[in-house]
Design a protein around this motif. Structure first.
Motif, PDB file in Angstrom:
ATOM      1  N   GLY A  64      10.557  42.428  86.043  1.00  0.00           N
ATOM      2  CA  GLY A  64      11.541  43.411  86.144  1.00  0.00           C
ATOM      3  C   GLY A  64      10.390  44.346  87.415  1.00  0.00           C
ATOM      4  O   GLY A  64      10.637  45.531  88.356  1.00  0.00           O
ATOM      5  N   VAL A  65       9.084  44.458  86.604  1.00  0.00           N
ATOM      6  CA  VAL A  65       7.941  45.484  87.184  1.00  0.00           C
ATOM      7  C   VAL A  65       7.299  44.695  87.980  1.00  0.00           C
ATOM      8  O   VAL A  65       7.155  45.159  89.051  1.00  0.00           O
ATOM      9  CB  VAL A  65       6.861  46.230  86.214  1.00  0.00           C
ATOM     10  CG1 VAL A  65       5.855  46.659  86.564  1.00  0.00           C
ATOM     11  CG2 VAL A  65       8.041  46.232  84.792  1.00  0.00           C
ATOM     12  N   ASP A  66       6.548  43.447  87.804  1.00  0.00           N
ATOM     13  CA  ASP A  66       6.046  42.498  88.680  1.00  0.00           C
ATOM     14  C   ASP A  66       6.085  41.155  88.137  1.00  0.00           C
ATOM     15  O   ASP A  66       5.621  41.016  87.643  1.00  0.00           O
ATOM     16  CB  ASP A  66       4.873  43.408  88.788  1.00  0.00           C
ATOM     17  CG  ASP A  66       4.000  43.117  89.941  1.00  0.00           C
ATOM     18  OD1 ASP A  66       3.952  41.568  90.146  1.00  0.00           O
ATOM     19  OD2 ASP A  66       2.609  42.623  90.042  1.00  0.00           O
ATOM     20  N   SER A  67       5.862  39.894  89.172  1.00  0.00           N
ATOM     21  CA  SER A  67       7.057  39.232  88.700  1.00  0.00           C
ATOM     22  C   SER A  67       5.383  38.329  88.370  1.00  0.00           C
ATOM     23  O   SER A  67       6.107  36.906  87.981  1.00  0.00           O
ATOM     24  CB  SER A  67       7.785  38.466  89.180  1.00  0.00           C
ATOM     25  OG  SER A  67       7.682  38.071  90.379  1.00  0.00           O
ATOM     26  N   ALA A  68       4.313  39.124  88.859  1.00  0.00           N
ATOM     27  CA  ALA A  68       3.214  38.084  89.584  1.00  0.00           C
ATOM     28  C   ALA A  68       2.128  38.083  88.342  1.00  0.00           C
ATOM     29  O   ALA A  68       1.312  37.940  88.696  1.00  0.00           O
ATOM     30  CB  ALA A  68       2.856  38.546  90.768  1.00  0.00           C
ATOM     31  N   ILE A  69       2.585  39.581  87.288  1.00  0.00           N
ATOM     32  CA  ILE A  69       1.504  39.677  86.318  1.00  0.00           C
ATOM     33  C   ILE A  69       0.677  37.902  86.079  1.00  0.00           C
ATOM     34  O   ILE A  69       2.138  37.646  85.426  1.00  0.00           O
ATOM     35  CB  ILE A  69       1.850  40.966  85.231  1.00  0.00           C
ATOM     36  CG1 ILE A  69       2.632  41.950  85.992  1.00  0.00           C
ATOM     37  CG2 ILE A  69       1.325  40.495  84.230  1.00  0.00           C
ATOM     38  CD1 ILE A  69       2.885  42.829  85.427  1.00  0.00           C
ATOM     39  N   PRO A  70       0.378  38.301  85.518  1.00  0.00           N
ATOM     40  CA  PRO A  70       0.001  36.819  84.950  1.00  0.00           C
ATOM     41  C   PRO A  70       0.023  36.385  83.467  1.00  0.00           C
ATOM     42  O   PRO A  70       0.345  38.054  82.688  1.00  0.00           O
ATOM     43  CB  PRO A  70      -1.802  36.878  84.755  1.00  0.00           C
ATOM     44  CG  PRO A  70      -2.268  36.599  86.618  1.00  0.00           C
ATOM     45  CD  PRO A  70      -1.578  38.414  85.871  1.00  0.00           C
ATOM     46  N   VAL A  71       0.292  35.898  82.768  1.00  0.00           N
ATOM     47  CA  VAL A  71       1.537  35.457  81.481  1.00  0.00           C
ATOM     48  C   VAL A  71       0.531  34.091  80.517  1.00  0.00           C
ATOM     49  O   VAL A  71       0.201  33.045  81.152  1.00  0.00           O
ATOM     50  CB  VAL A  71       2.938  35.047  81.695  1.00  0.00           C
ATOM     51  CG1 VAL A  71       3.407  34.779  80.288  1.00  0.00           C
ATOM     52  CG2 VAL A  71       3.425  36.015  82.281  1.00  0.00           C
ATOM     53  N   VAL A  72       0.111  34.039  79.784  1.00  0.00           N
ATOM     54  CA  VAL A  72      -1.141  33.039  79.468  1.00  0.00           C
ATOM     55  C   VAL A  72      -0.007  32.949  78.144  1.00  0.00           C
ATOM     56  O   VAL A  72       0.379  33.709  76.904  1.00  0.00           O
ATOM     57  CB  VAL A  72      -2.249  34.034  78.736  1.00  0.00           C
ATOM     58  CG1 VAL A  72      -2.758  33.215  77.132  1.00  0.00           C
ATOM     59  CG2 VAL A  72      -2.916  34.785  79.720  1.00  0.00           C
ATOM     60  N   PHE A  73       0.108  31.531  77.505  1.00  0.00           N
ATOM     61  CA  PHE A  73       0.530  30.657  77.057  1.00  0.00           C
ATOM     62  C   PHE A  73      -0.453  29.921  76.136  1.00  0.00           C
ATOM     63  O   PHE A  73      -0.727  29.047  76.908  1.00  0.00           O
ATOM     64  CB  PHE A  73       1.952  30.954  77.701  1.00  0.00           C
ATOM     65  CG  PHE A  73       2.630  29.296  76.708  1.00  0.00           C
ATOM     66  CD1 PHE A  73       3.957  29.570  75.655  1.00  0.00           C
ATOM     67  CD2 PHE A  73       3.009  28.218  76.433  1.00  0.00           C
ATOM     68  CE1 PHE A  73       4.834  28.398  74.686  1.00  0.00           C
ATOM     69  CE2 PHE A  73       3.548  26.522  75.871  1.00  0.00           C
ATOM     70  CZ  PHE A  73       4.330  27.220  74.795  1.00  0.00           C
ATOM     71  N   LEU A  74       0.231  30.777  74.682  1.00  0.00           N
ATOM     72  CA  LEU A  74      -1.007  29.362  73.840  1.00  0.00           C
ATOM     73  C   LEU A  74      -0.377  28.051  73.553  1.00  0.00           C
ATOM     74  O   LEU A  74       0.430  27.748  72.970  1.00  0.00           O
ATOM     75  CB  LEU A  74      -1.118  29.690  72.834  1.00  0.00           C
ATOM     76  CG  LEU A  74      -2.316  31.575  73.445  1.00  0.00           C
ATOM     77  CD1 LEU A  74      -3.229  31.995  71.453  1.00  0.00           C
ATOM     78  CD2 LEU A  74      -3.333  31.273  73.768  1.00  0.00           C
ATOM     79  N   ASP A  75      -0.893  26.811  73.925  1.00  0.00           N
ATOM     80  CA  ASP A  75       0.632  25.488  73.857  1.00  0.00           C
ATOM     81  C   ASP A  75      -0.827  25.096  72.692  1.00  0.00           C
ATOM     82  O   ASP A  75      -1.717  24.287  73.251  1.00  0.00           O
ATOM     83  CB  ASP A  75       0.223  24.666  75.019  1.00  0.00           C
ATOM     84  CG  ASP A  75       0.546  23.665  75.014  1.00  0.00           C
ATOM     85  OD1 ASP A  75       0.662  22.678  73.699  1.00  0.00           O
ATOM     86  OD2 ASP A  75       0.804  22.808  75.587  1.00  0.00           O
ATOM     87  N   THR A  76      -0.972  25.504  71.413  1.00  0.00           N
ATOM     88  CA  THR A  76      -1.564  24.727  70.011  1.00  0.00           C
ATOM     89  C   THR A  76      -1.320  23.130  70.003  1.00  0.00           C
ATOM     90  O   THR A  76      -2.191  22.605  69.387  1.00  0.00           O
ATOM     91  CB  THR A  76      -0.678  25.252  69.042  1.00  0.00           C
ATOM     92  OG1 THR A  76       0.487  25.089  68.574  1.00  0.00           O
ATOM     93  CG2 THR A  76      -1.179  27.143  69.291  1.00  0.00           C
ATOM     94  N   GLY A  77      -0.789  22.855  70.713  1.00  0.00           N
ATOM     95  CA  GLY A  77      -0.535  21.100  69.783  1.00  0.00           C
ATOM     96  C   GLY A  77       0.638  21.322  69.097  1.00  0.00           C
ATOM     97  O   GLY A  77       0.239  19.723  68.160  1.00  0.00           O
TER      98      GLY A  77
END
Length: 241
Positions: A64-77
């Protein structure tokens, strides 16, 4: 470079964090995110999300503020298939445009966890190679990050500030003050889909071997590393660089 010179930047970050925390102690989550954006700019700001049982609320506020803020997701395996599917569903639902799925380095897994049994013998080491090191690598380009910890989750999170520093970066906790009821209200108002494992009794979801169901009257993270003294994976107790 002298020791005093090394410490000056960290001292400046700590001072800035204290000032921001004082100013934002009563701010709404959206106001905290807006301030983070204004303080460092989008190119220097990332939101770290597990896409877990409560993640959609923070992601919705951020979008709602800024949908382009980078989002980091840790795909641990070691993640549940349900979490990976939930990540993809929320990206589409919320219109997130910059989600970065970060994985541990193959060389580290081969060297330290060739049999995929490290989670049992040394869970701290497992978290280090699958979460802490990948996050530090992912956050190197950024000077501030946002996370979804809440005080009601208990344990080491019971007294977190709204803004802190991790030694090298500003760290914003927009949901520090929110209640479980407020989280539920965001889900209801925005018609957000729940994590698929909530219906099975998971109050908090991380890696498969270290997540279990929890009773409704337990702390939200009671099912994480159950039976061990461990309560955090390390990404909130270790400097990011």
């Amino acid at each position: 470079m002298t020791a005093q010179q090394v410490l000056v930047p960290e001292a400046a970050i700590a001072s800035q964090a204290r000032s921001l925390d004082l100013a934002l102690r009563a701010a709404s989550p959206a106001e905290v995110i807006k301030t983070a954006l204004k303080t460092v700019g989008r190119e220097n700001l990332a939101l770290v999300s597990s896409f877990g049982t409560e993640s959609a609320a923070l992601l919705r506020v951020m979008a709602g503020v800024d949908s382009a803020i980078p989002v980091v997701f840790l795909d641990t395996g070691w993640l549940f298939e349900e979490t990976l599917a939930y990540r993809d569903a929320l990206i589409a639902t919320l219109g997130l445009t910059d989600v970065r799925s970060i994985q541990p380095l193959d060389e580290n897994l081969t060297r330290e966890d060739p049999d995929r049994e490290l989670w049992f013998s040394d869970p701290d080491a497992c978290c280090r190679i699958r979460k802490v090191e990948p996050l530090a690598r992912a956050l190197k380009p950024f000077s501030a990050w946002i996370n979804g910890r809440k005080r009601f989750q208990g344990g080491a999170r019971a007294d977190i500030p709204v803004v802190e520093d991790d030694g090298t970066k500003l760290k914003f906790n927009p949901f520090a003050n929110v209640s479980r009821e407020e989280i539920e209200a965001i889900y209801k108002l925005a018609k957000l889909p729940p994590h698929p494992l909530v219906a099975s009794g998971y109050l908090s979801v991380g890696c498969m071997p270290c997540s279990s169901r929890a009773a409704a009257d337990e702390d939200a993270r009671a099912g994480r590393w159950r039976g061990r003294q461990k309560t955090e994976c390390g990404i909130h107790t270790t400097k990011t660089s």
